[in-house]
Design an enzyme around this catalytic site. Sequence first.
Site, PDB file in Angstrom:
ATOM      1  N   GLN A   1     -91.977 -57.463 -56.125  1.00  0.00           N
ATOM      2  CA  GLN A   1     -91.152 -57.613 -54.939  1.00  0.00           C
ATOM      3  C   GLN A   1     -91.228 -56.400 -53.833  1.00  0.00           C
ATOM      4  OE1 GLN A   1     -90.046 -60.606 -54.050  1.00  0.00           O
ATOM      5  NE2 GLN A   1     -90.476 -61.659 -56.074  1.00  0.00           N
TER       6      GLN A   1
ATOM      7  N   HIS B   1     -87.290 -59.445 -64.464  1.00  0.00           N
ATOM      8  CA  HIS B   1     -87.946 -60.880 -64.331  1.00  0.00           C
ATOM      9  C   HIS B   1     -88.387 -60.802 -65.946  1.00  0.00           C
ATOM     10  CE1 HIS B   1     -91.326 -63.674 -63.531  1.00  0.00           C
ATOM     11  NE2 HIS B   1     -90.623 -63.825 -62.477  1.00  0.00           N
TER      12      HIS B   1
ATOM     13  N   LYS C   1     -97.830 -62.393 -53.490  1.00  0.00           N
ATOM     14  CA  LYS C   1     -96.741 -62.142 -52.762  1.00  0.00           C
ATOM     15  C   LYS C   1     -96.845 -61.214 -51.686  1.00  0.00           C
ATOM     16  CE  LYS C   1     -93.875 -62.497 -57.187  1.00  0.00           C
ATOM     17  NZ  LYS C   1     -93.395 -63.651 -57.100  1.00  0.00           N
TER      18      LYS C   1
ATOM     19  N   ASP D   1     -92.132 -52.322 -62.029  1.00  0.00           N
ATOM     20  CA  ASP D   1     -92.650 -53.799 -61.518  1.00  0.00           C
ATOM     21  C   ASP D   1     -92.345 -53.706 -60.203  1.00  0.00           C
ATOM     22  OD1 ASP D   1     -92.481 -56.284 -60.810  1.00  0.00           O
ATOM     23  OD2 ASP D   1     -91.260 -57.040 -62.472  1.00  0.00           O
TER      24      ASP D   1
ATOM     25  N   CYS E   1     -86.473 -66.846 -63.218  1.00  0.00           N
ATOM     26  CA  CYS E   1     -87.120 -66.167 -64.312  1.00  0.00           C
ATOM     27  C   CYS E   1     -86.349 -64.823 -64.606  1.00  0.00           C
ATOM     28  CB  CYS E   1     -88.466 -65.854 -64.083  1.00  0.00           C
ATOM     29  SG  CYS E   1     -89.655 -67.148 -63.769  1.00  0.00           S
TER      30      CYS E   1
HETATM   31  N1  C6P Z   1     -91.159 -63.600 -59.286  1.00  0.00           N
HETATM   32  C1  C6P Z   1     -89.863 -65.480 -57.782  1.00  0.00           C
HETATM   33  O1  C6P Z   1     -89.644 -66.451 -57.479  1.00  0.00           O
HETATM   34  P1  C6P Z   1     -96.575 -63.062 -61.112  1.00  0.00           P
HETATM   35  O2  C6P Z   1     -95.912 -64.353 -61.469  1.00  0.00           O
HETATM   36  O3  C6P Z   1     -97.266 -62.298 -62.127  1.00  0.00           O
HETATM   37  O4  C6P Z   1     -97.251 -62.810 -59.774  1.00  0.00           O
HETATM   38  O5  C6P Z   1     -95.024 -62.153 -60.823  1.00  0.00           O
HETATM   39  C2  C6P Z   1     -94.020 -62.236 -61.906  1.00  0.00           C
HETATM   40  C3  C6P Z   1     -93.112 -61.341 -61.381  1.00  0.00           C
HETATM   41  C4  C6P Z   1     -92.704 -60.139 -62.082  1.00  0.00           C
HETATM   42  N2  C6P Z   1     -91.515 -59.510 -61.403  1.00  0.00           N
HETATM   43  C5  C6P Z   1     -90.761 -59.566 -60.360  1.00  0.00           C
HETATM   44  C6  C6P Z   1     -89.583 -59.021 -59.983  1.00  0.00           C
HETATM   45  C7  C6P Z   1     -91.195 -61.068 -59.821  1.00  0.00           C
HETATM   46  O6  C6P Z   1     -90.295 -61.387 -58.753  1.00  0.00           O
HETATM   47  C8  C6P Z   1     -91.975 -61.749 -60.236  1.00  0.00           C
HETATM   48  C9  C6P Z   1     -92.365 -63.113 -59.675  1.00  0.00           C
HETATM   49  C10 C6P Z   1     -91.311 -65.143 -58.614  1.00  0.00           C
HETATM   50  O7  C6P Z   1     -89.161 -64.539 -57.962  1.00  0.00           O
HETATM   51  C11 C6P Z   1     -91.645 -66.325 -59.399  1.00  0.00           C
HETATM   52  S1  C6P Z   1     -90.691 -66.302 -60.857  1.00  0.00           S
END
Ligand code: C6P
Length: 410
Positions: free
Chosen positions: A207, A127, A230, A204, A368
């Site tokens: 998910q 991401h 999430k 990370d 992203c």
């Molecule tokens: N992915 C998706 O629709 P934040 O925004 O900080 O809560 O998470 C960022 C992030 C980082 N790593 C991974 C693997 C992610 O999936 C995400 C967030 C969302 O896939 C929003 S772009």
Amino acid sequence: MTTKPVFDVEAVRKDFPILNREVQGKPLVYLDNAATSQKPQSVIDKLVSYYSEINANVHRGVHTLSQEATDEYEGARSKVRKLINAKEEAEIIFTRGTTEGINLVAQTLGVQRVGEGDEVIISNMEHHSNVVPWQVLCDQIGAHLRVVPINDDGELLMDEYEKLLSPRTKLVSIVHLSNALGTINPVKDIVAIAHQHDVPVLLDGAQSAPHLPVDVQDLDCDFYAFSGHKLYGPTGIGILYGKRELLESMSVYQTGGEQIKSVTFEKTIYNDLPYKFEAGTPNIAGAIGLGAAVDYINTIGLDRAEAYESELLQYGTEQLQTIEGLKLIGTAQHKSGVLSFLLEGIHPHDIGTVLDTQGIAIRTGHHCTQPLMQRFQIPATARASLAFYNTKAEIDALVEGIHKTFEVFS
Ligand code: C6P
């Protein structure tokens, strides 16, 4: 003989009030859980009761409300510690989310460890939140990003990863579960291999935390970052887990109130962990709401949820594969509930728009993960992402919606 525990999805759905609503006159089919998940009533109630009965600043007051708020806030930290099996509460830092957790490590440990000509390893399926902070660090320092390639199924090439590790490698940062492909990476091996080279690893977990039981001690990762929103909790709150000795060795990220022990105009002594990294009034309601989300997840059981979601994924994969003109992107052997796909001749945004008319919420775009899209030479995908409150009937609705999309564009 033991009987398999039945996952009562209809009972679970009753806990999520939003699932009763209609969109465009159709029952909502919410398949955008990787973007953010829905919230159970218990989390909503907790937020309301915090603001209507407790609201006060934490760690500051001797008055009853402040003490109650502090107890709830620290109680939430303790619940998160248990959820991911960290050794101690001091290793659990409240952040705004995964993104902030990764930036924190990049701008503290990263700046301290990585020197000119050194290397940071990430992968091709990261991401942007796990690309850009490292890119910025490398630009600041004159270091280099190294990228682990993937195969056409969306699996990391572990041989290539091993080859990338060298005395110049100072950090590894890899996604546990890919948001765009659903791939579950062999993170325990990734950590073990990096540790043979004395290289710390950040995972990370944006998910993975909501969908897999996670034990940070078993994984032996040095850092694990995830987001509350999430994980069926509120937005604006997240967690950075870090091993104590690393967190202690790290410089501070943001400075100000809460994170200090004493200040004179000549010198500041920083607070102990975890407060050293929690500058300013924190997101108290968010943390307490996240604690309520953890309580809720514990009533479901992440292992049971994982088993149910993988049954749904298998069903969804089989169903989508029957559709002529549909191509799945992300076909790893070890996968969680993400169905990214393309429809021949139809832009993903158009798929999302037609599905919305059917009450079906999916995400379309690059998720992203633009470097991943470049790897597959596509601009975007349509992505249905599952949670334990989804049903096979909702997957059937998605399949019907896809047929309808073909009709609209035929
Ligand atoms: N992915 C998706 O629709 P934040 O925004 O900080 O809560 O998470 C960022 C992030 C980082 N790593 C991974 C693997 C992610 O999936 C995400 C967030 C969302 O896939 C929003 S772009």
